[in-house]
Design a protein around this motif. Sequence first.
Motif, mmCIF file in Angstrom:
data_model
loop_
_atom_site.group_PDB
_atom_site.id
_atom_site.type_symbol
_atom_site.label_atom_id
_atom_site.label_comp_id
_atom_site.label_asym_id
_atom_site.label_seq_id
_atom_site.Cartn_x
_atom_site.Cartn_y
_atom_site.Cartn_z
ATOM 1 N N THR A 107 0.929 -0.993 -0.053
ATOM 2 C CA THR A 107 0.009 -0.082 -0.035
ATOM 3 C C THR A 107 0.826 1.237 0.100
ATOM 4 O O THR A 107 1.730 1.381 0.769
ATOM 5 C CB THR A 107 -0.925 -0.077 1.273
ATOM 6 O OG1 THR A 107 -1.818 -0.913 1.134
ATOM 7 C CG2 THR A 107 -1.536 1.543 1.279
ATOM 8 N N ARG A 108 0.638 2.134 -1.135
ATOM 9 C CA ARG A 108 1.301 3.342 -0.961
ATOM 10 C C ARG A 108 0.595 4.500 -0.149
ATOM 11 O O ARG A 108 -0.611 4.566 -0.220
ATOM 12 C CB ARG A 108 1.480 3.992 -2.452
ATOM 13 C CG ARG A 108 2.383 5.030 -2.554
ATOM 14 C CD ARG A 108 2.508 5.589 -3.933
ATOM 15 N NE ARG A 108 1.116 5.801 -4.806
ATOM 16 C CZ ARG A 108 0.587 5.216 -5.815
ATOM 17 N NH1 ARG A 108 1.590 4.552 -6.450
ATOM 18 N NH2 ARG A 108 -0.412 5.597 -6.532
ATOM 19 N N ILE A 109 1.316 4.953 0.664
ATOM 20 C CA ILE A 109 0.666 5.855 1.818
ATOM 21 C C ILE A 109 1.070 7.391 1.338
ATOM 22 O O ILE A 109 2.552 7.432 1.368
ATOM 23 C CB ILE A 109 1.072 5.605 3.446
ATOM 24 C CG1 ILE A 109 0.632 4.003 3.488
ATOM 25 C CG2 ILE A 109 0.410 6.552 4.231
ATOM 26 C CD1 ILE A 109 1.374 3.482 4.816
ATOM 27 N N THR A 110 0.454 8.025 0.906
ATOM 28 C CA THR A 110 0.940 9.595 0.621
ATOM 29 C C THR A 110 0.437 10.754 1.450
ATOM 30 O O THR A 110 -1.080 11.011 1.237
ATOM 31 C CB THR A 110 0.380 9.916 -0.931
ATOM 32 O OG1 THR A 110 0.863 8.799 -1.756
ATOM 33 C CG2 THR A 110 1.063 11.305 -1.368
ATOM 34 N N PRO A 111 1.122 10.959 2.343
ATOM 35 C CA PRO A 111 0.338 12.061 3.402
ATOM 36 C C PRO A 111 0.112 13.496 2.635
ATOM 37 O O PRO A 111 0.886 13.708 1.663
ATOM 38 C CB PRO A 111 1.528 12.235 4.245
ATOM 39 C CG PRO A 111 2.489 11.037 4.234
ATOM 40 C CD PRO A 111 2.367 10.620 2.654
ATOM 41 N N HIS A 112 -0.873 13.965 2.877
ATOM 42 C CA HIS A 112 -1.273 15.184 2.447
ATOM 43 C C HIS A 112 -0.026 16.448 3.055
ATOM 44 O O HIS A 112 0.101 17.339 2.197
ATOM 45 C CB HIS A 112 -2.512 15.728 2.758
ATOM 46 C CG HIS A 112 -3.670 14.664 2.504
ATOM 47 N ND1 HIS A 112 -4.632 14.450 3.214
ATOM 48 C CD2 HIS A 112 -3.633 13.668 1.286
ATOM 49 C CE1 HIS A 112 -5.720 13.325 2.375
ATOM 50 N NE2 HIS A 112 -4.713 13.114 1.444
ATOM 51 N N GLN A 113 0.330 16.342 4.185
ATOM 52 C CA GLN A 113 1.504 17.271 4.695
ATOM 53 C C GLN A 113 2.201 16.488 5.591
ATOM 54 O O GLN A 113 2.153 16.017 6.521
ATOM 55 C CB GLN A 113 0.671 18.303 5.461
ATOM 56 C CG GLN A 113 -0.400 19.206 5.086
ATOM 57 C CD GLN A 113 -0.987 20.225 6.000
ATOM 58 O OE1 GLN A 113 -1.592 19.607 6.856
ATOM 59 N NE2 GLN A 113 -0.894 21.587 5.526
ATOM 60 N N PRO A 114 3.377 16.134 4.644
ATOM 61 C CA PRO A 114 4.470 15.046 5.383
ATOM 62 C C PRO A 114 4.965 15.546 6.518
ATOM 63 O O PRO A 114 5.328 14.993 7.715
ATOM 64 C CB PRO A 114 5.345 14.959 4.145
ATOM 65 C CG PRO A 114 4.588 15.089 2.771
ATOM 66 C CD PRO A 114 3.539 16.000 3.332
ATOM 67 N N GLU A 115 5.073 17.077 6.747
ATOM 68 C CA GLU A 115 5.746 17.800 7.660
ATOM 69 C C GLU A 115 5.103 17.394 8.987
ATOM 70 O O GLU A 115 5.645 17.645 10.161
ATOM 71 C CB GLU A 115 6.014 19.125 7.464
ATOM 72 C CG GLU A 115 4.861 20.009 7.224
ATOM 73 C CD GLU A 115 4.296 19.984 5.834
ATOM 74 O OE1 GLU A 115 3.612 20.796 5.550
ATOM 75 O OE2 GLU A 115 4.758 19.217 4.847
ATOM 76 N N THR A 116 3.644 17.398 8.938
ATOM 77 C CA THR A 116 2.904 16.996 10.269
ATOM 78 C C THR A 116 1.998 15.961 10.294
ATOM 79 O O THR A 116 1.349 15.585 11.382
ATOM 80 C CB THR A 116 1.775 18.206 10.395
ATOM 81 O OG1 THR A 116 0.867 18.217 9.109
ATOM 82 C CG2 THR A 116 2.545 19.570 10.327
ATOM 83 N N PHE A 117 2.199 15.007 9.467
ATOM 84 C CA PHE A 117 1.617 13.872 9.356
ATOM 85 C C PHE A 117 1.669 12.915 10.637
ATOM 86 O O PHE A 117 0.701 12.340 11.180
ATOM 87 C CB PHE A 117 2.004 12.898 8.131
ATOM 88 C CG PHE A 117 1.303 11.469 8.017
ATOM 89 C CD1 PHE A 117 0.066 11.485 7.654
ATOM 90 C CD2 PHE A 117 2.052 10.329 8.313
ATOM 91 C CE1 PHE A 117 -0.574 10.157 7.403
ATOM 92 C CE2 PHE A 117 1.390 9.197 8.281
ATOM 93 C CZ PHE A 117 0.083 8.923 7.925
ATOM 94 N N LEU A 118 3.111 12.643 11.023
ATOM 95 C CA LEU A 118 3.247 11.684 12.042
ATOM 96 C C LEU A 118 2.621 12.429 13.497
ATOM 97 O O LEU A 118 2.542 11.682 14.561
ATOM 98 C CB LEU A 118 4.527 11.355 12.171
ATOM 99 C CG LEU A 118 5.097 10.570 11.067
ATOM 100 C CD1 LEU A 118 6.825 10.260 11.177
ATOM 101 C CD2 LEU A 118 4.519 9.070 10.867
ATOM 102 N N GLN A 119 2.562 13.511 13.405
ATOM 103 C CA GLN A 119 1.939 14.132 14.702
ATOM 104 C C GLN A 119 0.412 13.501 15.126
ATOM 105 O O GLN A 119 0.177 13.328 16.243
ATOM 106 C CB GLN A 119 2.038 15.580 14.560
ATOM 107 C CG GLN A 119 3.279 16.374 14.620
ATOM 108 C CD GLN A 119 3.017 17.908 14.395
ATOM 109 O OE1 GLN A 119 2.015 18.160 14.572
ATOM 110 N NE2 GLN A 119 3.963 18.403 13.885
ATOM 111 N N HIS A 120 -0.157 13.035 14.044
ATOM 112 C CA HIS A 120 -1.408 12.333 14.318
ATOM 113 C C HIS A 120 -1.466 11.026 14.500
ATOM 114 O O HIS A 120 -2.448 10.654 15.008
ATOM 115 C CB HIS A 120 -2.357 12.589 12.963
ATOM 116 C CG HIS A 120 -2.491 14.156 12.533
ATOM 117 N ND1 HIS A 120 -3.107 14.948 13.007
ATOM 118 C CD2 HIS A 120 -2.023 14.818 11.466
ATOM 119 C CE1 HIS A 120 -3.359 16.250 12.529
ATOM 120 N NE2 HIS A 120 -2.511 16.254 11.323
#
Length: 209
Positions: A107-120
């Motif tokens: 599965t390809r996971i494409t964050p909309h905002q990579p810089e803040t994605f992991l904060q969620h």
Amino acid sequence: MKASASSSGQTNGDGAQLFATLAGSPHATLTRLDDQPRQSHIYPQHNEASSFYYLHSGLVGLYYLQENGKVCLMRLFTPGDFFGFRSLFGDMFYHCSSRVQRTASVTRITPHQPETFLQHYPALNLFLIQRLAQDLAMAEKRLASMAYERSQQRVLTSIRTLYARWPGYDFTWREIAEYAGCETETAMRHSRTLRQHGLLPLEFSAAQG
């Protein structure tokens, strides 16, 4: 060293549970890519990183193309592993290529905002940090051994490592040589000597005949 579930060729349960938390995520687009054929690329080296990946089934190798044109097998990913995240959340360019070793579904996971994605996703964030630390430790140990071990010892270490961490996969001579950092012919020549001395694992001897 105690092997993780992923390194022993079994599904990484922690990775599977964390991937499940991404289902329906409002912060990323998930795209399932099933039945990717052997030798196909998931992403090439030096391309701009916009996604990271989760492996459902199969086997994926991480390869580094050196300036002299030689290719080095860095590590392998098994079901339950995430990969490509170091480049996405760090360099922004893929530092290696990923290539399918055994028919894979990812599965390809494409964050909309990579810089803040992991904060969620703090649990996923911690998991990826731990995996990155483990990968770094393994890479440093391997680099150190390549600096002082002779090519025959590197071939022996590589064969033992590959067949211990990823059982059930019959590695080609090229893959063994790429992992050992030598030419294919060199790996084959040393293996004959090692076989004569009874130093090779039974799994390797059975696979190579």
